[in-house]
Scaffold this motif. Structure first.
Motif, PDB file in Angstrom:
ATOM      1  N   ARG A 183      14.724 109.774  29.471  1.00 57.06           N
ATOM      2  CA  ARG A 183      14.785 108.418  29.322  1.00 57.06           C
ATOM      3  C   ARG A 183      15.913 107.819  28.825  1.00 57.06           C
ATOM      4  N   LEU A 184      16.752 108.431  28.175  1.00 49.61           N
ATOM      5  CA  LEU A 184      18.340 108.255  28.011  1.00 49.61           C
ATOM      6  C   LEU A 184      19.121 107.943  29.147  1.00 49.61           C
ATOM      7  N   ARG A 185      18.928 109.145  29.989  1.00 49.45           N
ATOM      8  CA  ARG A 185      19.515 109.059  31.399  1.00 49.45           C
ATOM      9  C   ARG A 185      19.076 107.882  32.378  1.00 49.45           C
ATOM     10  N   LYS A 186      17.786 107.361  32.206  1.00 47.69           N
ATOM     11  CA  LYS A 186      17.156 106.325  32.749  1.00 47.69           C
ATOM     12  C   LYS A 186      17.828 105.265  32.685  1.00 47.69           C
ATOM     13  N   SER A 187      18.031 104.983  31.139  1.00 39.33           N
ATOM     14  CA  SER A 187      18.677 103.594  30.728  1.00 39.33           C
ATOM     15  C   SER A 187      20.223 103.867  31.114  1.00 39.33           C
ATOM     16  N   ASN A 188      20.901 104.873  31.146  1.00 39.18           N
ATOM     17  CA  ASN A 188      22.315 105.049  31.332  1.00 39.18           C
ATOM     18  C   ASN A 188      22.510 106.003  32.346  1.00 39.18           C
ATOM     19  N   PRO A 189      22.654 105.758  33.640  1.00 38.88           N
ATOM     20  CA  PRO A 189      22.696 106.886  34.722  1.00 38.88           C
ATOM     21  C   PRO A 189      24.037 107.558  34.509  1.00 38.88           C
ATOM     22  N   ARG A 190      25.142 106.983  33.947  1.00 40.57           N
ATOM     23  CA  ARG A 190      26.591 107.867  33.598  1.00 40.57           C
ATOM     24  C   ARG A 190      26.403 108.886  32.563  1.00 40.57           C
ATOM     25  N   LEU A 191      25.325 108.986  31.889  1.00 38.43           N
ATOM     26  CA  LEU A 191      25.285 109.925  30.859  1.00 38.43           C
ATOM     27  C   LEU A 191      25.009 111.178  31.475  1.00 38.43           C
ATOM     28  N   PRO A 192      25.813 112.227  31.202  1.00 39.44           N
ATOM     29  CA  PRO A 192      25.594 113.472  31.856  1.00 39.44           C
ATOM     30  C   PRO A 192      24.360 114.221  31.132  1.00 39.44           C
ATOM     31  N   GLU A 193      23.901 115.275  31.925  1.00 38.48           N
ATOM     32  CA  GLU A 193      22.529 115.783  31.398  1.00 38.48           C
ATOM     33  C   GLU A 193      22.670 116.531  30.100  1.00 38.48           C
ATOM     34  N   GLU A 194      24.150 117.170  30.043  1.00 41.01           N
ATOM     35  CA  GLU A 194      24.172 118.025  28.525  1.00 41.01           C
ATOM     36  C   GLU A 194      24.555 116.900  27.470  1.00 41.01           C
ATOM     37  N   HIS A 195      24.946 115.812  27.542  1.00 50.50           N
ATOM     38  CA  HIS A 195      25.211 114.896  26.580  1.00 50.50           C
ATOM     39  C   HIS A 195      23.835 114.209  26.495  1.00 50.50           C
ATOM     40  N   ALA A 196      22.983 113.976  27.058  1.00 45.15           N
ATOM     41  CA  ALA A 196      21.687 113.168  27.066  1.00 45.15           C
ATOM     42  C   ALA A 196      20.795 114.286  26.225  1.00 45.15           C
ATOM     43  N   ALA A 197      20.886 115.694  26.431  1.00 40.00           N
ATOM     44  CA  ALA A 197      19.968 116.734  25.749  1.00 40.00           C
ATOM     45  C   ALA A 197      20.637 116.695  24.350  1.00 40.00           C
ATOM     46  N   PHE A 198      21.950 116.785  24.221  1.00 41.38           N
ATOM     47  CA  PHE A 198      22.381 116.598  22.668  1.00 41.38           C
ATOM     48  C   PHE A 198      22.094 115.394  21.905  1.00 41.38           C
ATOM     49  N   LEU A 199      21.966 114.054  22.477  1.00 42.03           N
ATOM     50  CA  LEU A 199      21.746 112.982  21.843  1.00 42.03           C
ATOM     51  C   LEU A 199      20.133 112.819  21.661  1.00 42.03           C
ATOM     52  N   ALA A 200      19.441 113.564  22.486  1.00 45.55           N
ATOM     53  CA  ALA A 200      18.002 113.485  22.296  1.00 45.55           C
ATOM     54  C   ALA A 200      17.613 114.120  20.920  1.00 45.55           C
ATOM     55  N   ARG A 201      18.258 115.199  20.581  1.00 46.98           N
ATOM     56  CA  ARG A 201      18.056 115.847  19.162  1.00 46.98           C
ATOM     57  C   ARG A 201      18.849 115.155  17.978  1.00 46.98           C
ATOM     58  N   GLN A 202      19.617 114.047  18.203  1.00 44.92           N
ATOM     59  CA  GLN A 202      20.099 113.301  17.149  1.00 44.92           C
ATOM     60  C   GLN A 202      19.279 112.175  17.019  1.00 44.92           C
ATOM     61  N   TRP A 203      18.789 111.708  18.009  1.00 48.50           N
ATOM     62  CA  TRP A 203      18.064 110.303  18.055  1.00 48.50           C
ATOM     63  C   TRP A 203      16.797 110.720  17.451  1.00 48.50           C
ATOM     64  N   ALA A 204      16.021 111.826  17.784  1.00 49.16           N
ATOM     65  CA  ALA A 204      14.620 112.073  17.630  1.00 49.16           C
ATOM     66  C   ALA A 204      14.258 113.165  16.903  1.00 49.16           C
ATOM     67  N   LYS A 205      13.252 113.517  16.281  1.00 50.80           N
ATOM     68  CA  LYS A 205      12.483 114.385  15.605  1.00 50.80           C
ATOM     69  C   LYS A 205      11.214 114.985  16.173  1.00 50.80           C
ATOM     70  N   GLU A 206      10.905 116.107  15.784  1.00 58.25           N
ATOM     71  CA  GLU A 206       9.598 116.507  16.209  1.00 58.25           C
ATOM     72  C   GLU A 206       8.603 116.589  15.057  1.00 58.25           C
ATOM     73  N   LEU A 207       7.336 115.903  15.294  1.00 56.32           N
ATOM     74  CA  LEU A 207       6.416 115.948  14.387  1.00 56.32           C
ATOM     75  C   LEU A 207       5.373 117.285  14.598  1.00 56.32           C
ATOM     76  N   PRO A 208       4.703 117.482  13.091  1.00 60.08           N
ATOM     77  CA  PRO A 208       4.190 118.760  13.093  1.00 60.08           C
ATOM     78  C   PRO A 208       3.168 119.038  14.303  1.00 60.08           C
ATOM     79  N   GLY A 209       2.479 117.747  14.871  1.00 56.18           N
ATOM     80  CA  GLY A 209       1.706 118.028  16.121  1.00 56.18           C
ATOM     81  C   GLY A 209       2.512 118.475  17.234  1.00 56.18           C
ATOM     82  N   GLY A 210       3.677 118.329  17.202  1.00 55.14           N
ATOM     83  CA  GLY A 210       4.460 118.502  18.418  1.00 55.14           C
ATOM     84  C   GLY A 210       5.055 117.410  19.502  1.00 55.14           C
ATOM     85  N   ASP A 211       4.284 116.111  19.021  1.00 52.76           N
ATOM     86  CA  ASP A 211       5.205 114.953  19.168  1.00 52.76           C
ATOM     87  C   ASP A 211       6.511 114.855  19.103  1.00 52.76           C
ATOM     88  N   VAL A 212       7.416 114.076  19.864  1.00 44.98           N
ATOM     89  CA  VAL A 212       8.642 113.911  19.272  1.00 44.98           C
ATOM     90  C   VAL A 212       8.855 112.186  19.239  1.00 44.98           C
TER      91      VAL A 212
END
Length: 288
Positions: free
Chosen positions: A166-195
């Motif tokens: 979703r981050l890369r869709k909003s910003n195509p300039r964002l490298p994949e590895e940077h998007a993967a890093f940001l995803a874990r800073q912006w989001a959290k995993e709930l007990p049921g598995g949803d993020v």
């Protein structure tokens, strides 16, 4: 990546998270993130700095790992929070502020409210929000009251990979590895598995506080620190503000001692799009 650490402090009754890089003995620099962002989002910018800095990047109240406010979010609270951050990390001394988007608005307003507390200011597309007319107030208050009865929520994601996509869709300039890093800073995993995103979804509500451009300009005119205004050539912010060229010039002209830089091949998220070039520009300005 340069190593960072988390620090937590009670600020004005809320537990705030600070992402911190570098030695506390080094020159201090505050990095202030924008709406729906987090302090850790500056990692790529910090990685690109050539000098040693003690970088302090708070998560604003209701964002990232900072505590959520019970009664909503207003710009005046962010001004008071920033003053408390400065008092906590650099009491009694003028501070260097680098703010992006909402963080740039807060930093710029504070620099006019407390000009003696700011040594240098970098505002990255922090020229304020769209103009509002007073006759918009009744509808805005009505929308706010309606949303209090039906608070917004973030849609869950199935994985951190889906957040990164979703981050890369909003910003195509964002490298994949940077998007993967940001995803874990912006989001959290709930007990049921949803993020889900860390931030308080109430930030999506209509704010009853109308942005008053005349008040902002009056504050900006009182800034005594040198100011660097940075814009992205491909940013959509000018179009969203809906200013005429003359109105945009009025905003910029309120900063008396200013320099302006336009980054090519760069959108609004310039600390993601062009971190190396941005780091050089910021450091050259701060050390001039």
């Amino acid at each position: 990546m340069k190593p960072s650490r988390s620090e937590f402090h009670e600020i004005r009754g809320l537990r705030h998270h600070f992402r911190v890089w570098g030695d506390a003995a080094a020159p201090r620099l505050f990095l202030l993130h924008g709406w729906m962002d987090v302090g850790a989002s500056f990692q790529f910018l910090v990685d690109s700095f050539s000098r040693d800095w003690h970088v302090v990047a708070p998560d604003w109240r209701g964002f990232g790992l900072s505590e959520w406010a019970r009664d909503g979010y207003w710009f005046p609270d962010y001004y008071a929070d920033l003053e408390a951050f400065a008092d906590r990390y650099q009491p009694g001394e003028p501070v260097r502020l680098v703010g992006h988007s909402m963080g740039g608005v807060v930093a710029s307003m504070y620099a006019g409210i407390r000009p003696e507390r700011v040594a240098r200011l970098v505002s990255m597309e922090g020229l304020g929000l769209a103009r509002h007319a007073p006759d918009q107030a009744p509808v805005r208050y009505r929308q706010w009251l309606d949303q209090l009865k039906d608070p917004p929520a973030f849609k869950p994601y199935r994985s951190f990979e889906e957040v990164a996509a979703r981050l890369r869709k909003s910003n195509p300039r964002l490298p994949e590895e940077h998007a993967a890093f940001l995803a874990r800073q912006w989001a959290k995993e709930l007990p049921g598995g949803d993020v889900v995103l860390h931030s308080d979804p109430r930030h999506k509500t209509f704010n009853p506080y109308l942005f008053r451009i005349d008040e902002a300009i009056a504050c900006w005119r009182r800034i005594t620190a040198p100011v660097l205004l940075v814009s992205g050539r491909q940013s959509d912010i000018p179009a969203r503000m809906k200013d005429t060229p003359e109105q945009l010039a009025e905003r910029r002209g309120a900063y008396r001692d200013r320099r302006e830089v336009m980054l090519e091949d760069c959108g609004h998220m310039m600390h993601h799009d062009q971190p190396q070039r941005l780091a050089r520009i910021i450091e050259d300005f701060l050390t001039a």
